[in-house]
Design an enzyme around this catalytic site. Structure first.
Site, mmCIF file in Angstrom:
data_model
loop_
_atom_site.group_PDB
_atom_site.id
_atom_site.type_symbol
_atom_site.label_atom_id
_atom_site.label_comp_id
_atom_site.label_asym_id
_atom_site.label_seq_id
_atom_site.Cartn_x
_atom_site.Cartn_y
_atom_site.Cartn_z
ATOM 1 N N TYR A 187 7.886 -0.458 -10.706
ATOM 2 C CA TYR A 187 9.090 0.362 -10.495
ATOM 3 C C TYR A 187 9.992 -0.249 -9.343
ATOM 4 O O TYR A 187 10.971 0.163 -9.034
ATOM 5 C CB TYR A 187 8.369 1.840 -9.639
ATOM 6 N N GLU A 188 9.523 -1.251 -8.665
ATOM 7 C CA GLU A 188 10.370 -1.956 -7.942
ATOM 8 C C GLU A 188 11.557 -2.987 -8.704
ATOM 9 O O GLU A 188 12.541 -3.285 -8.144
ATOM 10 C CB GLU A 188 9.706 -2.942 -6.848
ATOM 11 N N ALA A 219 -4.299 3.035 -4.622
ATOM 12 C CA ALA A 219 -4.402 4.242 -4.199
ATOM 13 C C ALA A 219 -3.902 5.314 -5.303
ATOM 14 O O ALA A 219 -2.913 4.813 -6.083
ATOM 15 C CB ALA A 219 -3.471 4.506 -3.140
ATOM 16 N N MET A 264 0.562 3.800 -10.290
ATOM 17 C CA MET A 264 1.589 3.139 -10.715
ATOM 18 C C MET A 264 1.580 1.667 -10.653
ATOM 19 O O MET A 264 2.448 0.808 -10.561
ATOM 20 C CB MET A 264 2.830 3.370 -9.959
ATOM 21 N N SER A 265 0.350 1.263 -10.629
ATOM 22 C CA SER A 265 0.028 -0.363 -10.801
ATOM 23 C C SER A 265 -1.367 -0.617 -11.614
ATOM 24 O O SER A 265 -1.617 0.040 -12.508
ATOM 25 C CB SER A 265 -0.326 -0.586 -9.168
ATOM 26 N N HIS A 323 3.216 -2.353 2.257
ATOM 27 C CA HIS A 323 2.728 -3.493 1.504
ATOM 28 C C HIS A 323 3.040 -4.708 2.354
ATOM 29 O O HIS A 323 4.362 -4.797 2.410
ATOM 30 C CB HIS A 323 3.064 -3.560 0.258
ATOM 31 N N HIS A 337 5.264 -3.983 -8.067
ATOM 32 C CA HIS A 337 5.151 -3.000 -8.899
ATOM 33 C C HIS A 337 6.389 -3.081 -10.066
ATOM 34 O O HIS A 337 7.338 -3.478 -9.681
ATOM 35 C CB HIS A 337 5.085 -1.622 -8.322
ATOM 36 N N ASN A 344 -4.872 12.137 -2.954
ATOM 37 C CA ASN A 344 -4.395 13.267 -3.206
ATOM 38 C C ASN A 344 -5.108 13.957 -4.545
ATOM 39 O O ASN A 344 -5.228 13.069 -5.505
ATOM 40 C CB ASN A 344 -3.010 13.384 -3.161
ATOM 41 N N SER A 352 -1.878 0.168 -1.772
ATOM 42 C CA SER A 352 -1.166 1.012 -0.866
ATOM 43 C C SER A 352 -1.894 1.226 0.181
ATOM 44 O O SER A 352 -3.026 2.126 0.176
ATOM 45 C CB SER A 352 -0.535 2.139 -1.370
ATOM 46 N N HIS A 374 4.288 10.050 0.045
ATOM 47 C CA HIS A 374 3.699 8.572 0.261
ATOM 48 C C HIS A 374 3.039 8.647 1.666
ATOM 49 O O HIS A 374 1.953 7.842 1.755
ATOM 50 C CB HIS A 374 4.624 7.610 0.254
#
Ligand SMILES: *[C@@H]1O[C@H](CO)[C@@H](O)[C@H](O)[C@H]1NC(C)=O
Length: 292
Positions: A90-91, A118, A221-222, A66, A88, A245, A35, A259
């Site tokens: 989650y997509e 990230a 998440m990846s 992306h 991902h 973060n 990201s 995000h």
């Protein structure tokens, strides 16, 4: 995964053959841009660009930040292919789709995969803008049975029961630590453990505390599925997380992650990250007698 989600060897081969017919470039290194890190691809010289939508069999990326294209080109004299935009879980993609490009890279002749992402930090000593060399990972979806390698094994790619005890190449990690020292950026570079969670939500406070107690330094998440598939088919893996973060671990902390701020930090540190990766690509396998 159910067998209907499985992708045949021919499907990977067809995509690879199509790419090989469209470009004369033969990449040794593949870089997966996380990201906000798509600019890694912009640094390639003599680019040849293929939007995912033009590549037969390729999945499509849906996340803001992306771009969704494969960029072939030269970095420090080595031929590379960059994934600008990754897929991902989650997509809604199956994990086989998420990791589809990695096996295509293998068939293109790639030897080394550099993954970037990230991530939020759990380690108290990490700050936003720090960079973490991934030493190891905890693959939460994998632990509960969500693996891109489930289903019938494709022996042409690798073994049924692949070991995962030394996935992130030790020598490349050492090399990047040396490069960081020489660049004078070692004070914001750490080595640590990355955990993959399913997302798309960020963590609750209780989840963050759990991860922290388990020894996780950064969470995202990846990455884990791609690394699993890369390692399974014998690719050498190196990974970097950009810490965007600190994950909230206290109920008294009113900050929550967005995000957009992830993308801001990525922009801030992108230059350093690019320098580290270019130097790594330039110096890997230099005078290395053990590498064939
Ligand atoms: C040297 O070769 C080994 C074996 O292929 C490899 O694991 C290692 O990453 C290489 N070292 C460097 C610095 O390129």
């Amino acid at each position: 995964m159910h067998s209907k989600d499985q992708i045949s060897h021919d499907a990977y081969q067809q995509t690879a053959d199509w790419l090989l017919s469209q470009t004369k470039l033969r990449p040794q290194v593949a870089i997966i841009c996380g990201s906000g890190l798509g600019m890694l691809a912009d640094a390639l010289k003599c680019q040849e660009v293929f939007p995912y939508s033009d590549i037969p069999g390729f999945p499509q990326s849906t996340v803001h930040g992306h771009a969704g294209r494969l960029v072939f080109g030269e970095l420090k004299g080595k031929t590379c292919v960059c994934m600008q935009g990754r897929f991902h879980m989650y997509e809604g993609h199956s994990l086989c789709k998420t990791t589809f490009p990695v096996r295509v890279f293998k068939l293109l002749g790639v030897e080394t995969v550099i993954v970037t992402n990230a991530a939020g930090s759990l380690a108290d000593s990490f700050h936003a803008g720090d960079i973490m060399i991934i030493k190891d990972h905890v693959n939460f979806p994998g632990l509960s049975g969500l693996s891109p390698l489930s289903g019938a094994n494709d022996d042409k790619f690798g073994p049924r029961f692949p070991p995962m005890s030394s996935v992130y190449d030790r020598e490349l990690r050492r090399l990047v630590l040396d490069i960081a020292k020489q660049m004078g950026v070692a004070h914001f570079l750490h080595e640590g453990v990355y955990a993959m969670v399913g997302g798309p939500n960020f963590e609750t406070v209780a989840e963050a505390r759990l991860l922290h107690r388990l020894g996780v330094d950064a969470v995202g998440m990846s990455t884990a599925p791609e690394v699993l598939v890369a390692s399974h088919c014998g690719l050498r893996v190196f990974g970097l997380s950009l810490i965007t973060n600190k994950v909230v671990k206290s109920y008294d902390d009113s900050q929550s992650v967005k995000h957009d701020s992830v993308l801001e930090v990525a922009a801030l540190r992108s230059h350093t990250l690019l320098q580290l990766i270019s130097e790594l690509v330039s110096r890997m396998d230099e005078n290395n007698n053990t590498h064939t």
